[in-house]
Design a protein around this motif. Sequence first.
Motif: not given
Length: 256
Positions: A233-240
Amino acid sequence: MGIFSGKTGLVLGVANDRSIAWAMSEALVAEGAELGFSHLPGERSERRVRQLAEPHNAKLIMPLDVQKDEEIDAFFDKAKEIYGKIDFVIHSIAYAPTKELQNPYYMISREGWHMAMDISAYSLLATTRAALPLMPDGGSIVTLTYFGGEKVMPGYNVMGVCKAALEHTVRYLAWDLGEKNVRVNALSAGPMRTLSSAGISDFDEMREHQAQKSCLKRNVDPKELGSTGIYLLSDMSNGVTGETIHVDCGYNIVGL
């Protein structure tokens, strides 16, 4: 200041403190998120969710029957009125009549199949469509699934078919919404003791089998689901996007 400070999300489907969605909610609140909640219609469901959500100053706690489009519209209209816009949605909604789960899959009624598929799979599409106007800057949507949507898990029956439909809905939504910068993913948890799992026959045997056969030789902890929820849900997974992320101690990779 947590990584979700200034972020707002909606959590659909918390039933009680054992819900996977609640484990995710606790992790999000700890990181500064502001959350609104839906609950099943009825005083008992409302009371359970309010006891959990009100200590976290939730401004939205509202009943939602996802089989009724007017209730979906009303819920998201209220969310827009309160928050203006949102950053994420957790979809934790699934149901099949108990008798339909207890019978062999080939015995399911037409009515039972349609109800299970409507609530458990179509509801993701319907609530996503309603959420989009509240996500003008993009966002993240996460739904909850289980390995029974990929392989036969005796006793899971029609819910496995629903989860298969749900997971492919994730992929098509991810394709449709990518240009809007809205990501859609599924979190596939190991078998957890929740209100929903109470209707599954041989559930304890499923948990015991998974603990024995998984790579880590144990079942997943709710806090581990919360941590993965924060990632998705966070920006840590922006490419997922369009993915089904397994949090099951490695059980899904084992072939024996």
